[in-house]
Design a protein around this motif. Sequence first.
Motif, mmCIF file in Angstrom:
data_model
loop_
_atom_site.group_PDB
_atom_site.id
_atom_site.type_symbol
_atom_site.label_atom_id
_atom_site.label_comp_id
_atom_site.label_asym_id
_atom_site.label_seq_id
_atom_site.Cartn_x
_atom_site.Cartn_y
_atom_site.Cartn_z
ATOM 1 N N ASN A 1 -115.908 -72.392 1.396
ATOM 2 C CA ASN A 1 -114.467 -72.405 1.669
ATOM 3 C C ASN A 1 -114.177 -72.301 3.168
ATOM 4 O O ASN A 1 -115.075 -72.128 3.998
ATOM 5 C CB ASN A 1 -113.733 -71.333 0.851
ATOM 6 C CG ASN A 1 -113.999 -69.914 1.329
ATOM 7 O OD1 ASN A 1 -114.518 -69.691 2.430
ATOM 8 N ND2 ASN A 1 -113.633 -68.945 0.516
ATOM 9 N N ASP B 1 -114.205 -63.019 0.159
ATOM 10 C CA ASP B 1 -112.953 -63.740 -0.070
ATOM 11 C C ASP B 1 -112.879 -64.037 -1.567
ATOM 12 O O ASP B 1 -113.856 -63.864 -2.291
ATOM 13 C CB ASP B 1 -112.960 -65.031 0.762
ATOM 14 C CG ASP B 1 -111.604 -65.744 0.776
ATOM 15 O OD1 ASP B 1 -110.610 -65.149 0.327
ATOM 16 O OD2 ASP B 1 -111.550 -66.903 1.237
ATOM 17 N N SER C 1 -110.508 -70.842 -4.543
ATOM 18 C CA SER C 1 -109.463 -71.123 -3.569
ATOM 19 C C SER C 1 -108.297 -71.847 -4.223
ATOM 20 O O SER C 1 -108.411 -72.369 -5.338
ATOM 21 C CB SER C 1 -110.030 -71.978 -2.433
ATOM 22 O OG SER C 1 -111.072 -71.296 -1.776
#
Length: 337
Positions: free
Chosen positions: A166, A231, A235
Amino acid sequence: MENIFYGKSFLKEIDFTREELLYLIDFAAHLKELKQKNISHRYLEGKNIALLFEKTSTRTRAAFTTAAIDLGAHPEYLGKNDIQLGKKESVEDTAKVLGSMFDGIEYRGFSQKAVEALAEFSGVPVWNGLTDEWHPTQMLADFLTIKEHFGKLEGLTLAYVGDGRNNVAHSLLITSAILGVTISIVTPEELFPEKSLIDLADKCAKQSQAKILVTADIDQGVAGADIIYTDVWVSMGEEAGFKERIDLLLPYQVNQNLMAKTKKTDTIFLHCLPAFHDLATEVGEEIKEKYGLTEMEVTDEVFRSNQALQFQQAENRMHTIKAMMAATLGELFIPKV
């Protein structure tokens, strides 16, 4: 002395030297201090800033808005229903129109080509608030947070654990290599960054003396890490792949066991947010219902620990975005870097 930043766009980290990035980080620390002391710093008095958002946002929108107002500028938000980039109007035409009305443009969306076209045709500084490829304003905030905590950047080791393909992983890899921070991307082989990106990081690391490691081996990847960064596993726009990502990344969840593998007692935790660390979100509830998970990329225990600096990191989005906008659009005295 000429302001070397003036009129420049901020599209991706590789466009800037180590010294320039460090200047922006240190300038952000200065502006943060001014804000805390309530000292005015209206470098952009009377300027108009366009905020283009094809993707939704909390921190990026809030940071650009408050930063612009603190600097004396007027921010104008244009959401996905307000702009037609490439749909009903070309990016080039949109750029020319907006550039004639606004002094600076922020873009948060999907296409790196779109933000680069905005910069090419608008005639004003353009700032990348996030694309599918890069997240440069996040990096300034991340490394300001790290420098605030450790008092330095060089010689530190950062381990990014999670989805290695990402924009955050891309940006961390390149920015660490530029700044001389040793970095491990710890991710399943299926999610390794593209080879061209790793080669670019290696090239930057040769100059800064940083070390680069991309590995699926968690023990090797996090050993000696001063910073553990993660993270979300999925996404924006990839929600259909939740099950596959969970299966791949569950072993890479940042929990106390993983934090202990650094073999250091002062390792900090960072996350660019939002984080799925509990069931206080609709998405969290859905994930529990479908897959039986109550926590995803980070456990609630780590997220709420004294080692976790994600809210300091989030606040620093504003200070670093302010530094970037002031440097590229303001009439500043900046010594050569």
